[in-house]
Design an enzyme around this catalytic site. Structure first.
Site, PDB file in Angstrom:
ATOM      1  N   GLY A  12      10.606 -11.738   4.336  1.00 33.26           N
ATOM      2  CA  GLY A  12      11.001 -10.326   4.212  1.00 33.26           C
ATOM      3  C   GLY A  12      11.983  -9.969   5.309  1.00 33.26           C
ATOM      4  O   GLY A  12      12.041  -8.831   5.789  1.00 33.26           O
ATOM      5  N   GLY A  15      14.373  -6.848   5.211  1.00 31.36           N
ATOM      6  CA  GLY A  15      13.788  -5.514   5.078  1.00 31.36           C
ATOM      7  C   GLY A  15      13.905  -4.684   6.343  1.00 31.36           C
ATOM      8  O   GLY A  15      14.562  -5.084   7.309  1.00 31.36           O
ATOM      9  N   GLN A  16      13.254  -3.521   6.321  1.00 28.49           N
ATOM     10  CA  GLN A  16      13.389  -2.575   7.436  1.00 28.49           C
ATOM     11  C   GLN A  16      12.938  -3.196   8.759  1.00 28.49           C
ATOM     12  O   GLN A  16      13.665  -3.173   9.745  1.00 28.49           O
ATOM     13  CB  GLN A  16      12.559  -1.301   7.155  1.00 28.49           C
ATOM     14  CG  GLN A  16      12.806  -0.204   8.180  1.00 28.49           C
ATOM     15  CD  GLN A  16      11.793   0.944   8.106  1.00 28.49           C
ATOM     16  OE1 GLN A  16      10.715   0.805   7.526  1.00 28.49           O
ATOM     17  NE2 GLN A  16      12.134   2.071   8.701  1.00 28.49           N
ATOM     18  N   ASP A  38      14.211 -14.528   2.776  1.00 28.75           N
ATOM     19  CA  ASP A  38      14.125 -13.353   1.915  1.00 28.75           C
ATOM     20  C   ASP A  38      14.635 -13.720   0.529  1.00 28.75           C
ATOM     21  O   ASP A  38      15.238 -14.782   0.365  1.00 28.75           O
ATOM     22  CB  ASP A  38      14.959 -12.188   2.510  1.00 28.75           C
ATOM     23  CG  ASP A  38      14.407 -10.831   2.082  1.00 28.75           C
ATOM     24  OD1 ASP A  38      14.406 -10.555   0.876  1.00 28.75           O
ATOM     25  OD2 ASP A  38      13.967 -10.050   2.940  1.00 28.75           O
ATOM     26  N   ILE A  39      14.422 -12.817  -0.433  1.00 27.56           N
ATOM     27  CA  ILE A  39      15.005 -13.053  -1.760  1.00 27.56           C
ATOM     28  C   ILE A  39      16.438 -12.525  -1.826  1.00 27.56           C
ATOM     29  O   ILE A  39      17.150 -12.757  -2.781  1.00 27.56           O
ATOM     30  CB  ILE A  39      14.165 -12.438  -2.907  1.00 27.56           C
ATOM     31  CG1 ILE A  39      13.842 -10.972  -2.615  1.00 27.56           C
ATOM     32  CG2 ILE A  39      12.908 -13.226  -3.160  1.00 27.56           C
ATOM     33  CD1 ILE A  39      13.274 -10.233  -3.803  1.00 27.56           C
ATOM     34  N   TYR A 143      -0.268   0.045  -3.165  1.00 27.30           N
ATOM     35  CA  TYR A 143       0.179  -0.473  -1.866  1.00 27.30           C
ATOM     36  C   TYR A 143      -0.984  -0.460  -0.863  1.00 27.30           C
ATOM     37  O   TYR A 143      -1.256  -1.456  -0.185  1.00 27.30           O
ATOM     38  CB  TYR A 143       1.339   0.400  -1.374  1.00 27.30           C
ATOM     39  CG  TYR A 143       1.825   0.113   0.027  1.00 27.30           C
ATOM     40  CD1 TYR A 143       2.502  -1.067   0.319  1.00 27.30           C
ATOM     41  CD2 TYR A 143       1.633   1.029   1.052  1.00 27.30           C
ATOM     42  CE1 TYR A 143       2.969  -1.313   1.599  1.00 27.30           C
ATOM     43  CE2 TYR A 143       2.106   0.794   2.326  1.00 27.30           C
ATOM     44  CZ  TYR A 143       2.775  -0.380   2.598  1.00 27.30           C
ATOM     45  OH  TYR A 143       3.230  -0.621   3.863  1.00 27.30           O
ATOM     46  N   LYS A 147      -3.081  -3.413   1.096  1.00 32.67           N
ATOM     47  CA  LYS A 147      -3.195  -3.474   2.563  1.00 32.67           C
ATOM     48  C   LYS A 147      -4.649  -3.699   2.987  1.00 32.67           C
ATOM     49  O   LYS A 147      -4.920  -4.506   3.876  1.00 32.67           O
ATOM     50  CB  LYS A 147      -2.613  -2.211   3.212  1.00 32.67           C
ATOM     51  CG  LYS A 147      -1.087  -2.136   3.129  1.00 32.67           C
ATOM     52  CD  LYS A 147      -0.422  -3.308   3.833  1.00 32.67           C
ATOM     53  CE  LYS A 147       1.067  -3.374   3.641  1.00 32.67           C
ATOM     54  NZ  LYS A 147       1.671  -4.634   4.115  1.00 32.67           N
ATOM     55  N   ILE A 173       7.713   4.138   9.924  1.00 31.19           N
ATOM     56  CA  ILE A 173       8.656   3.649  10.941  1.00 31.19           C
ATOM     57  C   ILE A 173      10.035   4.248  10.709  1.00 31.19           C
ATOM     58  O   ILE A 173      10.578   4.200   9.595  1.00 31.19           O
ATOM     59  CB  ILE A 173       8.694   2.115  10.951  1.00 31.19           C
ATOM     60  CG1 ILE A 173       7.313   1.610  11.369  1.00 31.19           C
ATOM     61  CG2 ILE A 173       9.758   1.602  11.913  1.00 31.19           C
ATOM     62  CD1 ILE A 173       7.161   0.127  11.362  1.00 31.19           C
TER      63      ILE A 173
HETATM   64  N1  SER Z   1       5.995   3.435   5.487  1.00 27.21           N
HETATM   65  C1  SER Z   1       5.153   2.930   4.432  1.00 27.21           C
HETATM   66  C2  SER Z   1       5.347   3.705   3.185  1.00 27.21           C
HETATM   67  O1  SER Z   1       5.685   4.846   3.279  1.00 27.21           O
HETATM   68  C3  SER Z   1       3.718   3.039   4.847  1.00 27.21           C
HETATM   69  O2  SER Z   1       3.329   1.853   5.446  1.00 27.21           O
HETATM   70  O3  SER Z   1       5.111   3.201   2.139  1.00 27.21           O
END
Ligand code: SER
Length: 325
Positions: A12, A15-16, A38-39, A143, A147, A173
Site C-alpha cells: 500500500g 496510499g496516504q 502497490d497495485i 471497514y 479492523k 490523518i
Molecule cells: N481515516 C479512516 C477513514 O476515514 C479511518 O481510519 O476511513
C-alpha cells in the site's frame, strides 16, 4: 542495516500513509533496504518498487523471497466510505491480504509486522469520550469490522506463533502529499484543498461533528517509534490507542478562516455522517504513552498552518510545471 534479511516491505506504498512512511523508512534504514509495493506504480525507483496485489499470495511470496524481506508494514486497505460502497471488496482486500502477510511472515520467520488499525474499530456502543483501549468494539461499517477482525488475527498470530506483530489505532490523518480518497475523515484534508483552490468547501459532516485527528508527521513518528520499541515493553498485540488532537468540523473551518478570512464553509451531511457518529470523539492513549513513550506534537493550530503552507507551495509548483509544458 547490513543484514539483507532485515529488508523492509511496505504494501500500500502509494496510499496516504505509505507515500510518507516509505520516505521516512528509507531515510532511517537506507534507500535500498525498503521495498515499496502497490497495485499502482508510484514515481519511486523501479528497482525498489514491486507492482503486486497483496491478495495474491504467490505474488507476495515472490517479492518476499526476491528481496529477502524481514519486516512488513502492511498498509493495504480500503477505507470506511469506500468500503460501504463495496463491502465484499473491503473484506477481501483488507482481510485476505492481511492473512497472506501474517502467514508468510510466520513461514519466513520475519522479525516484525506492522498493521494499521483505526478508530473505526469502535462502534455505536463504545463510550465516545476518552475511549479506552479495552472497551466495547461493535463497528457498523465493513471497514471497522475488518479492523477488529484484523486486530484479533494479529493478536492470534502473536500468541500462537510468536510473530512480533504490532498494530496502532490511527485517528483521522491529515496530510497534503496525497489527495484524500475513500475515508470518512477526508473532510479534514479536503477542506484545505477547497479553501486554497476555490475559497469555499462543502463539508459532508455537520459542524458539530467531533473526531480524533492527527497530522501526518506525528503519525509517521508514532509508527517509527512504536516499531522500534523493545518487544518486552509492549503489553498488547491488539491495537494500541493513539491520539493527538480532537476538534469539531466547525472548529476546523474556523481555524482555516483565521488564515483565509474570505473562506466560506458550508455543511451538508451525507451518508458519511452516520459513520462519523459511530466513532469516538476522543481517545485515551495512556497505554501508548506509558508502554512506548508516545507524545504527540501537532495541535490543530500548528497543523492548519503547516497544511496551508505546504499545499500553497504544492499548488504553486503544479501551476509552474503546467505553464512550463
Ligand atoms: N481515516 C479512516 C477513514 O476515514 C479511518 O481510519 O476511513
Amino acid at each position: 542495516m547490513k543484514n539483507p534479511k532485515s529488508r523492509i516491505l511496505v504494501t500500500g506504498s502509494s496510499g496516504q500513509i505509505g507515500t510518507e512512511l516509505v520516505a521516512a523508512l528509507r531515510k532511517r534504514y537506507g534507500q535500498r533496504n525498503v521495498i515499496a509495493c502497490d497495485i499502482k506504480r508510484s514515481g519511486a525507483d523501479a528497482e525498489l518498487f514491486a507492482l503486486a496485489d497483496a491478495t495474491d499470495r504467490r505474488a507476495l511470496e515472490r517479492i518476499i523471497r526476491k528481496h529477502r524481506i524481514g519486516t512488513i508494514y502492511h498498509l493495504v486497505s480500503i477505507l470506511s466510505a469506500a468500503g460501504e460502497e463495496n463491502p465484499n471488496l473491503a473484506w477481501k482486500v483488507n482481510i485476505e491480504s492481511l492473512r497472506n502477510v501474517l502467514e508468510l511472515a510466520v513461514r519466513y520467520k520475519m522479525e516484525k509486522v506492522f498493521w494499521p488499525s483505526s478508530i473505526a474499530a469502535f462502534g455505536p456502543h463504545t463510550p465516545r469520550t476518552n475511549t479506552r483501549q479495552l472497551t466495547v468494539m461493535d463497528p457498523n461499517t465493513m471497514y471497522g469490522i475488518t479492523k477488529v477482525t484484523g486486530e484479533l488475527l494479529c493478536n492470534y498470530t502473536f500468541t500462537k506463533f510468536g510473530l512480533d506483530v504490532r498494530c496502532l489505532r490511527y485517528p483521522g490523518i491529515i496530510s497534503w502529499k496525497t489527495p484524500p480518497g475513500g475515508g470518512t475523515t477526508d473532510y479534514a484534508v479536503a477542506i484545505f484543498h477547497g479553501a486554497l483552490r476555490d475559497g469555499r468547501y462543502e463539508c459532508f459532516v455537520s459542524a458539530d461533528t467531533v473526531l480524533p485527528m492527527m497530522y501526518m508527521p506525528d503519525a509517521i513518528r508514532a509508527t517509527l517509534e512504536f516499531m522500534a520499541a523493545p518487544r518486552s515493553r509492549l503489553r498488547t498485540h491488539l491495537g494500541y490507542n493513539l491520539s493527538a488532537m480532537t476538534f469539531s468540523a466547525g472548529e476546523l473551518a474556523k481555524e482555516v478562516k483565521r488564515h483565509l478570512p474570505n473562506f466560506v464553509c458550508t455543511f451538508k451531511p451525507d451518508e458519511r455522517q452516520r459513520i462519523a457518529d459511530s466513532w469516538p470523539r476522543s481517545i485515551d492513549d495512556r497505554g501508548s504513552r506509558k508502554d512506548w513513550g508516545w507524545r504527540p506534537r501537532f495541535t490543530l493550530r500548528a497543523t492548519a498552518a503547516e497544511m496551508l503552507k505546504n499545499l500553497r507551495l504544492a499548488y504553486r509548483g503544479a501551476k509552474e510545471a503546467a505553464e512550463d509544458k
